[in-house]
Design a protein around this motif. Structure first.
Motif, PDB file in Angstrom:
ATOM      1  N   LYS A  87       0.833  -1.209   0.000  1.00 52.63           N
ATOM      2  CA  LYS A  87       0.000   0.000   0.000  1.00 52.63           C
ATOM      3  C   LYS A  87       0.867   1.259   0.000  1.00 52.63           C
ATOM      4  CE  LYS A  87      -4.153  -2.071   1.755  1.00 52.63           C
ATOM      5  NZ  LYS A  87      -5.020  -2.351   2.867  1.00 52.63           N
ATOM      6  N   THR A  88       1.976   1.216   0.731  1.00 49.70           N
ATOM      7  CA  THR A  88       2.905   2.344   0.719  1.00 49.70           C
ATOM      8  C   THR A  88       3.529   2.498  -0.662  1.00 49.70           C
ATOM      9  OG1 THR A  88       3.418   2.088   3.063  1.00 49.70           O
ATOM     10  CG2 THR A  88       5.035   3.274   1.730  1.00 49.70           C
ATOM     11  N   LEU A  89       3.989   1.403  -1.244  1.00 53.20           N
ATOM     12  CA  LEU A  89       4.582   1.447  -2.582  1.00 53.20           C
ATOM     13  C   LEU A  89       3.556   1.910  -3.622  1.00 53.20           C
ATOM     14  CD1 LEU A  89       6.672  -1.845  -2.421  1.00 53.20           C
ATOM     15  CD2 LEU A  89       7.569   0.495  -2.394  1.00 53.20           C
ATOM     16  N   GLU A  90       2.309   1.530  -3.439  1.00 56.53           N
ATOM     17  CA  GLU A  90       1.251   1.962  -4.353  1.00 56.53           C
ATOM     18  C   GLU A  90       1.014   3.468  -4.233  1.00 56.53           C
ATOM     19  OE1 GLU A  90      -3.083   0.347  -5.683  1.00 56.53           O
ATOM     20  OE2 GLU A  90      -2.843   0.717  -3.536  1.00 56.53           O
ATOM     21  N   ARG A  91       1.060   3.995  -3.015  1.00 57.65           N
ATOM     22  CA  ARG A  91       0.847   5.430  -2.785  1.00 57.65           C
ATOM     23  C   ARG A  91       1.872   6.268  -3.564  1.00 57.65           C
ATOM     24  NH1 ARG A  91       0.887   5.440   2.626  1.00 57.65           N
ATOM     25  NH2 ARG A  91       2.983   6.253   2.835  1.00 57.65           N
ATOM     26  N   TYR A  92       3.073   5.727  -3.731  1.00 59.35           N
ATOM     27  CA  TYR A  92       4.117   6.426  -4.476  1.00 59.35           C
ATOM     28  C   TYR A  92       4.140   6.052  -5.966  1.00 59.35           C
ATOM     29  CZ  TYR A  92       5.946   8.215  -0.098  1.00 59.35           C
ATOM     30  OH  TYR A  92       6.093   8.874   1.087  1.00 59.35           O
TER      31      TYR A  92
END
Length: 124
Positions: A87-92
């Motif tokens: 989810k963090t990687l997706e946010r970026y």
């Protein structure tokens, strides 16, 4: 494997806010080759693109897991940890999480990163 480059920048939150306002007011037009993804510090960039997360991206890109459960068995990382990280990687914009039936399928959007930063606020 095809290289997919993501241009990232590092800028303080205050400078990022100024830049965003300048863009909204039409006072600044971002150039095509400018970063689209911004981090507040080198430290935050390093946390997101840690060695562990780079290895995760490599596994996803090479093995194409069809679910988080499959990714869990490929990496040895718990599903809850993977979910949080993805989810963090997706946010970026580094990964995309696609829902298919009851599965979440991770897809890698970026395999290479170009970083831009400096001391001045040149982007506003």
């Amino acid at each position: 494997m095809t290289s997919r480059i993501l241009y990232v920048g590092i800028m303080s939150k205050a400078d990022y806010i100024k830049r965003t306002i300048a863009i909204a007011k039409g006072e600044y037009k971002p150039k095509a080759n400018e970063p689209k993804v911004w981090f507040e510090s080198i430290k935050s960039l390093a946390q997101v693109l840690s060695n562990e997360n780079q290895e995760l991206l490599k596994i996803i890109d090479e093995k194409h897991p069809k679910s988080l459960s499959e990714l869990e068995s490929l990496t040895g990382r718990k599903k809850s940890n993977l979910s949080r990280t993805l989810k963090t990687l997706e946010r970026y914009g580094i990964v995309e999480l696609q829902k298919e039936k009851n599965n979440l399928i991770p897809k890698v959007n970026a395999t290479d990163f170009r970083v831009e930063f400096g001391f001045g606020s040149s982007a506003a």
